[in-house]
Design an enzyme around this catalytic site. Structure first.
Site, PDB file in Angstrom:
ATOM      1  N   HIS A 117      -5.922  -2.893 -11.011  1.00 14.30           N
ATOM      2  CA  HIS A 117      -6.815  -1.771 -10.680  1.00 14.30           C
ATOM      3  C   HIS A 117      -6.064  -0.476 -10.956  1.00 14.30           C
ATOM      4  O   HIS A 117      -4.939  -0.295 -10.491  1.00 14.30           O
ATOM      5  CB  HIS A 117      -7.224  -1.843  -9.215  1.00 14.30           C
ATOM      6  CG  HIS A 117      -7.990  -0.639  -8.729  1.00 14.30           C
ATOM      7  ND1 HIS A 117      -9.063  -0.110  -9.413  1.00 14.30           N
ATOM      8  CD2 HIS A 117      -7.827   0.138  -7.628  1.00 14.30           C
ATOM      9  CE1 HIS A 117      -9.532   0.938  -8.754  1.00 14.30           C
ATOM     10  NE2 HIS A 117      -8.791   1.110  -7.668  1.00 14.30           N
TER      11      HIS A 117
ATOM     12  N   HIS B  24      -6.614   4.017 -11.981  1.00 13.77           N
ATOM     13  CA  HIS B  24      -7.498   5.177 -12.095  1.00 13.77           C
ATOM     14  C   HIS B  24      -7.158   5.888 -13.404  1.00 13.77           C
ATOM     15  O   HIS B  24      -7.054   7.114 -13.450  1.00 13.77           O
ATOM     16  CB  HIS B  24      -7.327   6.105 -10.891  1.00 13.77           C
ATOM     17  CG  HIS B  24      -7.896   5.547  -9.623  1.00 13.77           C
ATOM     18  ND1 HIS B  24      -9.021   6.059  -9.012  1.00 13.77           N
ATOM     19  CD2 HIS B  24      -7.514   4.494  -8.859  1.00 13.77           C
ATOM     20  CE1 HIS B  24      -9.298   5.356  -7.915  1.00 13.77           C
ATOM     21  NE2 HIS B  24      -8.384   4.405  -7.802  1.00 13.77           N
TER      22      HIS B  24
ATOM     23  N   ASP C 146      -6.735  -2.300  -1.504  1.00 14.31           N
ATOM     24  CA  ASP C 146      -7.760  -2.985  -2.301  1.00 14.31           C
ATOM     25  C   ASP C 146      -7.660  -4.502  -2.198  1.00 14.31           C
ATOM     26  O   ASP C 146      -8.321  -5.213  -2.967  1.00 14.31           O
ATOM     27  CB  ASP C 146      -7.632  -2.560  -3.771  1.00 14.31           C
ATOM     28  CG  ASP C 146      -7.936  -1.093  -3.978  1.00 14.31           C
ATOM     29  OD1 ASP C 146      -9.024  -0.658  -3.563  1.00 14.31           O
ATOM     30  OD2 ASP C 146      -7.081  -0.371  -4.535  1.00 14.31           O
TER      31      ASP C 146
ATOM     32  N   SER D 279       0.816  -1.213   0.000  1.00 14.15           N
ATOM     33  CA  SER D 279       0.000   0.000   0.000  1.00 14.15           C
ATOM     34  C   SER D 279       0.850   1.263   0.000  1.00 14.15           C
ATOM     35  O   SER D 279       1.753   1.421   0.829  1.00 14.15           O
ATOM     36  CB  SER D 279      -0.907  -0.001   1.236  1.00 14.15           C
ATOM     37  OG  SER D 279      -1.699   1.165   1.271  1.00 14.15           O
ATOM     38  N   GLY D 280       0.560   2.162  -0.939  1.00 13.38           N
ATOM     39  CA  GLY D 280       1.125   3.504  -0.933  1.00 13.38           C
ATOM     40  C   GLY D 280       2.602   3.613  -1.217  1.00 13.38           C
ATOM     41  O   GLY D 280       3.187   4.676  -1.012  1.00 13.38           O
TER      42      GLY D 280
END
Length: 229
Positions: free
Chosen positions: A94, A96, A75, A44-45
């Site tokens: 996934h 954006h 996610d 994450s991140g």
């Protein structure tokens, strides 16, 4: 543990940058090992600039971290639910990405206007229903996966390897982590083409079903003629 899969998943995540599908850290790729029933996913991140295979996190289908020093992607629960229910997939991406996310935010499916779309998706790329306030509050990531599953109750996830989560962004999947990135690239490309088509002709007709079927089947069907044997 799963060192080869870690290498593939790390490269697949870095390929998102190469293809222009992510901004900052907005995106993730996972891969699934069917034999061990374990998933490898991006932490994450973590910035793509410093990402290494050793950063990848191994998680089981109950969401427990089996190996890794970092927290898995936020996610993760969405990925887990898809692996549990979409048989035959081995990778999930996934993003954006701009144009596909615009369709998700507009809460509109991506229509199939032409053969480029039909070469990858057997029909429009669907959009989920919005999550309820209770679904967001109680188990947001799990319920994101659930609305995707609801969307595929009458669709084949192998024939349509992607979806738009309403108000959120796209997910794509495939036989492997690498394959899921290819489908994410295709998803963004057809979203961009569809948007341009609608700008040129707001009343543009969708591709005829018989042409859609011909193009999809010649590339993915049992008697496919595309590519080399």
């Amino acid at each position: 543990m799963l060192e080869q899969l870690k290498e593939e998943v790390c490269k697949a995540n870095l390929d998102l940058v190469k293809h222009g599908l992510v901004t900052l850290t907005w995106g993730n790729v996972s891969g699934f090992d069917n034999e061990s029933q374990l998933m490898v996913i991006k932490p994450s991140g973590v910035s793509y600039d410093i990402m290494k295979p050793s950063h990848m996190v191994v998680v089981d289908l109950d969401g427990r971290v089996i190996e890794g020093d970092m927290n898995p992607s936020s996610d993760t629960d969405t990925h887990i639910l898809l692996y549990q229910n979409f048989k035959g997939i081995g990778g999930i991406t996934h993003t954006h990405s701009f144009h596909a996310t615009m369709f998700a935010q507009a809460r509109q499916p991506i229509p199939c206007y032409g053969t480029t779309h039909a070469d990858h998706f057997m029909g429009p790329v669907p959009v989920t229903r919005p999550l309820t306030a209770q679904e967001v509050e109680q188990a947001y990531e799990h319920n994101t996966g659930k609305v995707i599953l609801d969307c595929f109750e009458t669709r084949n996830p192998i024939e349509i390897p992607g979806v738009l989560v309403a108000g959120h962004a796209p997910f794509a999947w495939g036989k492997s982590a690498t394959d899921s990135v290819k489908n994410a690239v295709a998803l963004e490309a057809v979203a961009r083409m569809a948007m341009g088509t609608q700008q040129i002709n707001p009343n543009a007709p969708e591709l005829e079903d018989y042409v859609l079927d011909k193009h999809y089947q010649r590339k993915h069907g049992p008697n496919a003629t595309y590519g080399q044997k």
